[in-house]
Design a protein around this motif. Sequence first.
Motif, mmCIF file in Angstrom:
data_model
loop_
_atom_site.group_PDB
_atom_site.id
_atom_site.type_symbol
_atom_site.label_atom_id
_atom_site.label_comp_id
_atom_site.label_asym_id
_atom_site.label_seq_id
_atom_site.Cartn_x
_atom_site.Cartn_y
_atom_site.Cartn_z
ATOM 1 N N ALA A 87 0.739 -1.312 -0.071
ATOM 2 C CA ALA A 87 -0.079 -0.013 0.021
ATOM 3 C C ALA A 87 1.004 1.231 0.002
ATOM 4 C CB ALA A 87 -0.985 0.145 1.204
ATOM 5 N N MET A 88 2.092 1.263 0.627
ATOM 6 C CA MET A 88 2.859 2.315 0.686
ATOM 7 C C MET A 88 3.416 2.573 -0.875
ATOM 8 S SD MET A 88 4.640 1.658 4.285
ATOM 9 C CE MET A 88 5.797 2.716 4.347
ATOM 10 N N VAL A 89 3.866 1.454 -1.531
ATOM 11 C CA VAL A 89 4.350 1.468 -2.700
ATOM 12 C C VAL A 89 3.545 1.883 -3.683
ATOM 13 C CG1 VAL A 89 5.074 0.049 -4.706
ATOM 14 C CG2 VAL A 89 6.296 -0.088 -2.396
ATOM 15 N N ASP A 109 8.824 8.576 -2.573
ATOM 16 C CA ASP A 109 7.950 7.971 -3.321
ATOM 17 C C ASP A 109 8.595 6.471 -3.168
ATOM 18 O OD1 ASP A 109 6.153 6.678 -5.039
ATOM 19 O OD2 ASP A 109 6.931 7.921 -6.703
ATOM 20 N N PHE A 110 7.903 5.705 -2.669
ATOM 21 C CA PHE A 110 8.288 4.196 -2.703
ATOM 22 C C PHE A 110 8.163 3.323 -3.883
ATOM 23 C CE2 PHE A 110 7.105 5.249 1.670
ATOM 24 C CZ PHE A 110 7.985 4.399 2.374
ATOM 25 N N ILE A 111 9.575 2.687 -4.213
ATOM 26 C CA ILE A 111 9.295 2.175 -5.774
ATOM 27 C C ILE A 111 9.310 0.651 -5.225
ATOM 28 C CG2 ILE A 111 10.686 1.531 -7.449
ATOM 29 C CD1 ILE A 111 9.712 4.444 -7.550
ATOM 30 N N SER A 112 9.952 0.138 -4.142
ATOM 31 C CA SER A 112 9.933 -1.216 -3.911
ATOM 32 C C SER A 112 10.395 -1.377 -2.292
ATOM 33 C CB SER A 112 10.764 -2.213 -4.675
ATOM 34 O OG SER A 112 11.981 -1.859 -4.634
ATOM 35 N N THR A 113 9.810 -2.457 -1.704
ATOM 36 C CA THR A 113 10.209 -2.804 -0.328
ATOM 37 C C THR A 113 10.507 -4.108 -0.130
ATOM 38 O OG1 THR A 113 7.967 -3.159 0.596
ATOM 39 C CG2 THR A 113 8.853 -0.793 0.669
ATOM 40 N N ILE A 147 17.514 2.542 0.933
ATOM 41 C CA ILE A 147 17.458 2.553 2.404
ATOM 42 C C ILE A 147 17.563 1.238 2.953
ATOM 43 C CG2 ILE A 147 16.358 3.484 4.475
ATOM 44 C CD1 ILE A 147 15.379 5.753 2.697
ATOM 45 N N ARG A 148 18.315 1.191 4.041
ATOM 46 C CA ARG A 148 18.460 -0.121 4.997
ATOM 47 C C ARG A 148 18.202 0.281 6.241
ATOM 48 N NH1 ARG A 148 21.844 -4.267 6.743
ATOM 49 N NH2 ARG A 148 20.690 -6.477 6.254
ATOM 50 N N ILE A 149 16.979 -0.170 6.936
ATOM 51 C CA ILE A 149 16.936 0.194 8.561
ATOM 52 C C ILE A 149 16.152 -0.959 9.242
ATOM 53 C CG2 ILE A 149 16.392 2.752 8.147
ATOM 54 C CD1 ILE A 149 13.604 2.419 7.864
ATOM 55 N N ILE A 200 14.441 -0.523 1.266
ATOM 56 C CA ILE A 200 13.573 0.281 0.613
ATOM 57 C C ILE A 200 14.186 1.125 -0.624
ATOM 58 C CG2 ILE A 200 12.153 2.475 0.506
ATOM 59 C CD1 ILE A 200 12.116 2.238 3.607
ATOM 60 N N GLU A 201 13.695 0.843 -1.725
ATOM 61 C CA GLU A 201 13.970 1.662 -3.076
ATOM 62 C C GLU A 201 12.880 2.681 -3.104
ATOM 63 O OE1 GLU A 201 14.843 1.033 -7.680
ATOM 64 O OE2 GLU A 201 14.493 -0.851 -6.357
ATOM 65 N N ALA A 202 13.702 4.118 -3.328
ATOM 66 C CA ALA A 202 12.546 4.865 -3.335
ATOM 67 C C ALA A 202 13.151 6.054 -4.363
ATOM 68 C CB ALA A 202 12.322 5.635 -2.049
ATOM 69 N N ILE A 203 12.332 7.099 -4.704
ATOM 70 C CA ILE A 203 12.526 8.421 -5.047
ATOM 71 C C ILE A 203 12.332 9.536 -3.972
ATOM 72 C CG2 ILE A 203 12.403 10.102 -6.821
ATOM 73 C CD1 ILE A 203 11.634 7.781 -8.892
ATOM 74 N N ASN A 204 13.211 10.333 -3.610
ATOM 75 C CA ASN A 204 13.242 11.342 -2.787
ATOM 76 C C ASN A 204 13.497 12.650 -3.255
ATOM 77 O OD1 ASN A 204 12.474 12.450 -0.200
ATOM 78 N ND2 ASN A 204 14.583 12.042 0.786
#
Length: 114
Positions: free
Chosen positions: A9-11, A51-55, A89-91, A78-82
């Motif tokens: 849902a976030m993607v 903007d989340f691309i993939s998680t 990102i890896r958290i 997380i792969e995203a466009i910020n």
Amino acid sequence: LAVSELNQAMVDRDRETLELLTMDELSYGHSSGKIENKEAFIHEVVNGDFDFISTATENQTVLFSGEDTAVVRHIFGIEAINKGENVNIRIGNMLVFKKQQMKWKLLARQAYKL
């Protein structure tokens, strides 16, 4: 549990699903220390600059407490466009889910830097 549904849902920037998968009392903590309530969290996911691309999740564990509470821990990729820039990102994540009307909903989340 609803972890993969929540991530998708976030993607998808899917407001309706995010509303259904989160409790009204949501406390959503970011690795930066920023904390959002349900309204702010959903608004940022749907309309924000991130903007989340993939998680992806790895090393996920689930601890149930009774029949209506679960603590989920995992590493969150997380792969995203910020703001127009590609970011990876890896958290770490800890999420607390409560069962409400036979559905698991996110009550709290705290991310932390690795």
